[in-house]
Design an enzyme around this catalytic site. Structure first.
Site: not given
Lengths: 72, 409
Positions: B397, B333, B163, B303, B314, B338
């Site tokens: 990831f 998002k 991502c 993010h 985060e 996403h």
């Protein structure tokens, strides 16, 4: 069938599809021809070989006819 | 005095669930409503909703030969790249192709073609597998087909950090441009991971929101009731040039990409470090690269995937870096979903638009935040805010962390 494949699947302009046109002139390279052979096999069960970018459509149709009429 | 390595952003091309032009995406973000909807072809799967790019007719835009030999993630990338080049006032027939680069982030190879072709193999029909299966699907082909389409002959490659891929691509492209390796870089990301297989894989990991009764309300970054991410497709390409190169051709500079930080968690295949330590180091690295301090940052595009663990980590990282008082935050998002390998590039472009408009778009679906981890997340309506700098953070990831710092020109 071949003409329909060329126009519908490969986006060749219908007016370019003539017996004397070569696959190279129709912008189909060897990878495209390999793909064409797979699609023909999927739809008809026929295994087509020996067609190159320099082959004309007439020659390709002849190959298909040969394979169709070959004894089992 | 440390050397500042800037790249001018002179063009943007974006295709997102908000639309096929940057202004469409910006308008959708400012409306602040999620764009997820039920997707009929996903019927019967554990999750059947996501965000799709509207109104891209690949055959009409790219021509049938190109459209059929490539998968949708390549269609989106080519469309975004063409738009970005046009927005930059560049023309491929007038640039030196050896001095142009293409660097695009991709999270996965295309699972659309693989779905179909694996099925043939599974049916014991190997001779029917398409010869185009690999050329259509390989992740490098996204960058390669853009290069073929635009005649680019400098450095051309795809990068993959899940991502964070789009941000990684932009950071690398910034370095290529600032080092003089190339004059122009088309950088960003593209992804269309909405096939039945891709959705099922994410659902099986329990990464997706299961809020099927309210797709638009499903993606809830930083909200206490968040339950996972919502998949989307998108592509975004930014044109980067050295500032002197942009000035020589009197190009309009939309923003400056000034900082790039890249770190790894070295923690877990899919879960972030719970204390956000890798994320924190990436933010600090980006700031150091930009020769800025936390107090210089006016805005954060987070993010914000809406996963319980990801958002918590985060928030922790941002609170630590900014000494308990981060600048205003938005999480794109919540509206756009996403888009995996494209997400960071989309959010980089959104950060540029945010600086241009001096307006922070709202985060959708936010009602209450985790106690002790509250951020100043803009919600309900866009917030006017004076900004000279914006930070865009992305975490993937595998523990990939990539952070970008943009400034106004």
């Amino acid at each position: 069938m071949l003409a329909e494949l060329l126009t519908d699947e490969f986006g060749v302009e219908a007016e370019w599809v003539t017996p004397r046109a070569t696959f190279h002139e129709l912008k189909l390279d060897s990878l495209c021809l390999t793909e064409l052979a797979v699609i023909v096999a999927q739809r008809t069960g026929l295994v087509v070989q020996g067609i190159s970018p320099q082959s004309t459509l007439a020659e390709a149709v002849g190959h298909l006819a040969d394979v169709t009429s070959a004894p089992p | 005095m440390p050397r500042i390595r800037e790249a001018a952003v002179t063009g943007l091309g974006m295709l997102t669930p908000g639309g096929t032009r940057p202004e469409d995406t910006w308008a959708a973000l400012c409306r602040g409503r999620g764009l997820a909807r039920h997707l009929p072809y996903l019927a019967g799967l554990p999750v059947d909703f996501g965000c799709t790019v509207p109104a891209l007719d690949a055959q009409a835009e790219l021509g049938r030969p190109l459209a059929r030999r490539s998968d949708r993630f390549t269609h989106l990338a080519i469309a975004a790249a063409r738009r970005a080049v046009g927005d930059a006032g560049l023309a491929p027939d007038s640039w030196d192709p050896d001095r142009v680069a293409v660097v695009l982030g991709v999270g996965s190879n295309s699972l659309t073609t693989y779905d179909r072709e694996f099925g043939l193999l599974d049916q014991d029909r190997p001779t029917f597998v398409s010869p185009m299966a690999l050329p259509r699907s390989l992740p490098n082909m996204v960058a390669a087909e853009v290069a073929i389409d635009l005649g680019v002959r400098g450095p051309v490659f795809s990068v993959s950090s899940a991502c964070a891929s789009g941000a990684t691509a932009l950071g690398i492209a910034r370095d290529l441009v600032s080092s003089g390796t190339c004059d122009i870089a088309l950088a960003g990301g593209s992804e269309s991971a909405l096939s039945r297989m891709a959705v099922t894989c994410f659902a099986q990991m329990r990464a997706l929101s299961r809020r099927a009764g309210d797709p638009a309300g499903a993606c809830r970054p930083f909200d206490t009731r968040r339950d996972g991410l919502v998949l989307a497709e998108a592509a975004a390409v930014l044109v980067l040039e050295r500032p002197d190169h942009a000035a020589r051709r009197s190009a309009r500079v939309r923003a400056l990409l000034r900082g790039f930080g890249s770190t790894a968690d070295a923690h877990h295949p899919v879960a972030p470090h719970p204390e956000g330590s890798g994320a924190r180091r990436a933010v600090l690295a980006a700031l150091a690269d930009a020769v800025l301090t936390p107090s210089d940052i006016d805005h954060v595009n987070a993010h914000g995937t809406a996963t319980p663990a990801g958002d918590a980590a985060e928030a922790q990282a941002l609170l630590q870096v900014f000494d308990g008082d981060p600048p205003p935050v938005t999480a794109s998002k919540s509206v756009l979903g996403h888009s995996m390998g494209a997400a960071a590039a989309v959010e980089a472009a959104v950060t540029v638009l945010t600086l241009e408009h001096q307006l922070i778009p709202p985060t959708a679906n936010l009602i209450g935040q985790d106690p002790g981890r509250e951020l100043d997340v803009v919600h309900s309506s866009p917030r006017p805010h004076p900004m000279a700098t914006g930070l865009s953070s992305s975490f993937g990831f595998g523990g990939h962390n990539a952070v970008l710092v943009f400034t106004t020109p």
